[in-house]
Structure formats: structure tokens, C-alpha cells
Scaffold this motif. Sequence first.
Motif, PDB file in Angstrom:
ATOM      1  N   GLU A   6       0.437  -1.353   0.056  1.00 42.63           N
ATOM      2  CA  GLU A   6      -0.048  -0.471  -0.042  1.00 42.63           C
ATOM      3  C   GLU A   6       0.697   1.340   0.624  1.00 42.63           C
ATOM      4  O   GLU A   6       1.777   1.082   0.213  1.00 42.63           O
ATOM      5  N   SER A   7       0.086   2.534  -0.097  1.00 42.61           N
ATOM      6  CA  SER A   7       0.403   3.564  -0.198  1.00 42.61           C
ATOM      7  C   SER A   7      -0.503   5.047  -0.673  1.00 42.61           C
ATOM      8  O   SER A   7      -1.261   4.243  -0.725  1.00 42.61           O
ATOM      9  N   GLY A   8       0.218   6.015  -0.162  1.00 44.63           N
ATOM     10  CA  GLY A   8      -0.233   6.805  -0.089  1.00 44.63           C
ATOM     11  C   GLY A   8      -1.663   7.080   1.155  1.00 44.63           C
ATOM     12  O   GLY A   8      -2.724   8.566   0.590  1.00 44.63           O
ATOM     13  N   GLY A   9      -0.828   6.888   2.245  1.00 50.76           N
ATOM     14  CA  GLY A   9      -1.755   7.634   3.668  1.00 50.76           C
ATOM     15  C   GLY A   9      -1.049   8.530   4.034  1.00 50.76           C
ATOM     16  O   GLY A   9      -0.056   9.019   3.414  1.00 50.76           O
ATOM     17  N   GLY A  10      -1.566   9.257   4.763  1.00 48.26           N
ATOM     18  CA  GLY A  10      -1.143  10.332   5.339  1.00 48.26           C
ATOM     19  C   GLY A  10      -1.259  10.349   6.788  1.00 48.26           C
ATOM     20  O   GLY A  10      -2.852  10.458   7.297  1.00 48.26           O
ATOM     21  N   ASP A  92     -12.663   8.389  10.191  1.00 51.40           N
ATOM     22  CA  ASP A  92     -11.739   8.261   9.387  1.00 51.40           C
ATOM     23  C   ASP A  92     -10.462   6.587   9.446  1.00 51.40           C
ATOM     24  O   ASP A  92      -9.766   6.200   8.820  1.00 51.40           O
ATOM     25  N   THR A  93     -10.153   7.520  10.170  1.00 49.17           N
ATOM     26  CA  THR A  93      -8.430   7.759  11.227  1.00 49.17           C
ATOM     27  C   THR A  93      -8.113   6.291  11.321  1.00 49.17           C
ATOM     28  O   THR A  93      -8.859   5.341  12.412  1.00 49.17           O
ATOM     29  N   ALA A  94      -7.536   5.798  10.884  1.00 49.10           N
ATOM     30  CA  ALA A  94      -6.951   4.252  11.021  1.00 49.10           C
ATOM     31  C   ALA A  94      -5.564   3.106  10.130  1.00 49.10           C
ATOM     32  O   ALA A  94      -5.496   4.681   9.576  1.00 49.10           O
ATOM     33  N   VAL A  95      -4.870   2.365  10.884  1.00 48.19           N
ATOM     34  CA  VAL A  95      -4.440   2.348   9.196  1.00 48.19           C
ATOM     35  C   VAL A  95      -5.258   1.291   8.325  1.00 48.19           C
ATOM     36  O   VAL A  95      -6.437   0.199   8.735  1.00 48.19           O
ATOM     37  N   TYR A  96      -4.507   1.369   7.219  1.00 47.72           N
ATOM     38  CA  TYR A  96      -5.987   0.376   6.373  1.00 47.72           C
ATOM     39  C   TYR A  96      -4.923  -0.198   5.385  1.00 47.72           C
ATOM     40  O   TYR A  96      -3.840   0.173   4.837  1.00 47.72           O
ATOM     41  N   TYR A  97      -5.741  -1.271   4.798  1.00 51.37           N
ATOM     42  CA  TYR A  97      -5.014  -2.413   4.682  1.00 51.37           C
ATOM     43  C   TYR A  97      -5.265  -3.018   3.256  1.00 51.37           C
ATOM     44  O   TYR A  97      -6.953  -3.003   3.295  1.00 51.37           O
ATOM     45  N   CYS A  98      -4.597  -3.143   2.631  1.00 57.36           N
ATOM     46  CA  CYS A  98      -4.793  -3.909   0.971  1.00 57.36           C
ATOM     47  C   CYS A  98      -5.237  -5.072   1.065  1.00 57.36           C
ATOM     48  O   CYS A  98      -4.234  -6.017   2.114  1.00 57.36           O
ATOM     49  N   ALA A  99      -6.461  -5.244   0.631  1.00 62.96           N
ATOM     50  CA  ALA A  99      -6.090  -7.103   0.987  1.00 62.96           C
ATOM     51  C   ALA A  99      -6.712  -7.539  -0.753  1.00 62.96           C
ATOM     52  O   ALA A  99      -7.559  -7.408  -1.496  1.00 62.96           O
ATOM     53  N   CYS A 100      -7.114  -8.969  -0.773  1.00 64.19           N
ATOM     54  CA  CYS A 100      -8.041  -9.365  -1.929  1.00 64.19           C
ATOM     55  C   CYS A 100      -7.702 -11.038  -1.547  1.00 64.19           C
ATOM     56  O   CYS A 100      -7.700 -12.008  -0.555  1.00 64.19           O
ATOM     57  N   GLN A 101      -8.881 -12.234  -1.835  1.00 58.33           N
ATOM     58  CA  GLN A 101      -9.245 -13.386  -2.173  1.00 58.33           C
ATOM     59  C   GLN A 101      -9.440 -13.972  -3.603  1.00 58.33           C
ATOM     60  O   GLN A 101     -10.256 -13.102  -4.945  1.00 58.33           O
ATOM     61  N   VAL A 102      -9.428 -14.950  -3.446  1.00 58.70           N
ATOM     62  CA  VAL A 102      -9.430 -15.563  -4.732  1.00 58.70           C
ATOM     63  C   VAL A 102     -10.797 -16.111  -4.634  1.00 58.70           C
ATOM     64  O   VAL A 102     -11.441 -16.603  -4.140  1.00 58.70           O
ATOM     65  N   GLY A 103     -11.841 -16.339  -6.588  1.00 54.55           N
ATOM     66  CA  GLY A 103     -12.832 -17.041  -6.118  1.00 54.55           C
ATOM     67  C   GLY A 103     -14.417 -16.786  -5.901  1.00 54.55           C
ATOM     68  O   GLY A 103     -14.627 -16.835  -5.805  1.00 54.55           O
ATOM     69  N   VAL A 104     -14.083 -15.326  -5.004  1.00 57.10           N
ATOM     70  CA  VAL A 104     -15.418 -14.419  -4.504  1.00 57.10           C
ATOM     71  C   VAL A 104     -15.588 -13.246  -5.340  1.00 57.10           C
ATOM     72  O   VAL A 104     -14.802 -12.492  -6.037  1.00 57.10           O
ATOM     73  N   THR A 105     -16.613 -12.538  -5.417  1.00 54.50           N
ATOM     74  CA  THR A 105     -16.743 -11.302  -5.806  1.00 54.50           C
ATOM     75  C   THR A 105     -16.689 -10.362  -4.967  1.00 54.50           C
ATOM     76  O   THR A 105     -16.234  -9.378  -5.593  1.00 54.50           O
ATOM     77  N   ARG A 106     -17.141  -9.994  -3.397  1.00 57.06           N
ATOM     78  CA  ARG A 106     -16.363  -9.775  -2.158  1.00 57.06           C
ATOM     79  C   ARG A 106     -16.120 -10.318  -1.408  1.00 57.06           C
ATOM     80  O   ARG A 106     -16.050 -11.350  -0.754  1.00 57.06           O
ATOM     81  N   TYR A 112      -4.894 -12.896   1.003  1.00 60.58           N
ATOM     82  CA  TYR A 112      -4.107 -12.218   1.619  1.00 60.58           C
ATOM     83  C   TYR A 112      -4.220 -10.559   1.895  1.00 60.58           C
ATOM     84  O   TYR A 112      -5.335 -10.312   1.363  1.00 60.58           O
ATOM     85  N   TRP A 113      -2.591 -10.156   2.539  1.00 61.31           N
ATOM     86  CA  TRP A 113      -2.634  -9.055   3.227  1.00 61.31           C
ATOM     87  C   TRP A 113      -1.795  -7.650   2.713  1.00 61.31           C
ATOM     88  O   TRP A 113      -0.758  -8.475   2.364  1.00 61.31           O
ATOM     89  N   GLY A 114      -1.713  -6.158   2.760  1.00 61.65           N
ATOM     90  CA  GLY A 114      -1.390  -6.062   2.943  1.00 61.65           C
ATOM     91  C   GLY A 114      -0.259  -5.158   4.060  1.00 61.65           C
ATOM     92  O   GLY A 114      -0.974  -5.902   5.191  1.00 61.65           O
ATOM     93  N   GLN A 115       1.137  -4.709   4.429  1.00 64.24           N
ATOM     94  CA  GLN A 115       1.484  -4.290   5.421  1.00 64.24           C
ATOM     95  C   GLN A 115       0.364  -2.949   6.002  1.00 64.24           C
ATOM     96  O   GLN A 115       0.485  -2.886   7.745  1.00 64.24           O
ATOM     97  N   GLY A 116      -0.186  -2.527   5.369  1.00 69.13           N
ATOM     98  CA  GLY A 116      -0.851  -1.372   5.644  1.00 69.13           C
ATOM     99  C   GLY A 116      -0.046  -0.072   5.869  1.00 69.13           C
ATOM    100  O   GLY A 116       0.793   0.509   5.689  1.00 69.13           O
ATOM    101  N   THR A 117      -1.125   1.410   5.815  1.00 65.58           N
ATOM    102  CA  THR A 117      -1.106   2.404   5.251  1.00 65.58           C
ATOM    103  C   THR A 117      -1.430   3.462   6.386  1.00 65.58           C
ATOM    104  O   THR A 117      -2.883   3.351   6.463  1.00 65.58           O
ATOM    105  N   GLN A 118      -1.173   4.197   7.338  1.00 67.23           N
ATOM    106  CA  GLN A 118      -1.714   5.172   8.560  1.00 67.23           C
ATOM    107  C   GLN A 118      -2.521   6.338   7.746  1.00 67.23           C
ATOM    108  O   GLN A 118      -1.838   6.760   6.100  1.00 67.23           O
TER     109      GLN A 118
END
Length: 123
Positions: A6-10, A92-106, A112-118
Motif C-alpha cells: 500500500e501507499s498514499g496514506g498520511g 476515518d483515522t485508521a491503518v488501511y490494509y489492502c487485501a485480496c481473495q480468490v474466487g469470490v466477488t466480495r 492475502y494482506w498488505g502491511q497497511g498504511t496509516q
Amino acid sequence: QVQLVESGGGLVQAGGSLRLSCAASGRNFSPSAYAMGWFRQAPGKEREFVASKSSGGSFMYYADSVKGRFTISRDNAKNMVYLQMTTLKPEDTAVYYCACQVGVTRLINPNYWGQGTQVTVSS
């Protein structure tokens, strides 16, 4: 294995905007197979779902708390997923995590998870 970065937090003032980006990579990663999206975790709270988008882009889901303010998008050619956040609130203040999941629509139980961005929103 899939890696998510992830990137773009701040730090931003209430009412402002931020755009988060997440780059996916990995030997076996195929964007057409994965739903991708975002979760967040505020201090002292459990991680919660924010938004997700299906592999083909037909299905998008948002938490009620961000509907109308956040927009998820993805660029499968670049293996990227984005979260455009507008009208940000202190809650909305939080650590935001990117994630993905195979074979689903939601995203429900990501593989899998990213490390997070504040993201910090000041009042």
C-alpha cells in the motif's frame, strides 16, 4: 504467494481527500482471479471491511460508513487497486490494509494482506 504493498496514506484535515494505492505482485497472481479491496483498523478497534471490487469490476461493495465518500477502483493491467477517499472525518483515522481473495466477488476472508498504511484525519 501474493504480495500487496500500500501507499498514499498520511495526515489530512477533516473534509480533505486522500487516494490510497495498492500494488499486487506474485508469481501466481492473476488479477482476473481475485477480488481486491480494503479494510481498516482504528486504535483499540477490530479490523473492519471498507470496500471491495470483484475481479471483473462488476461488483462493488462499501461499508455503510464510507458510502458516498469513498470510491474503489482497480486497474487489472497494472495489478493495482485504489481507494479514493473524500470528505474525510476524524473517525476515518485508521491503518488501511489492502487485501485480496480468490474466487469470490466480495472480500470476506482475504487470502492475502498488505502491511497497511496509516491515515490520520485531524479535526
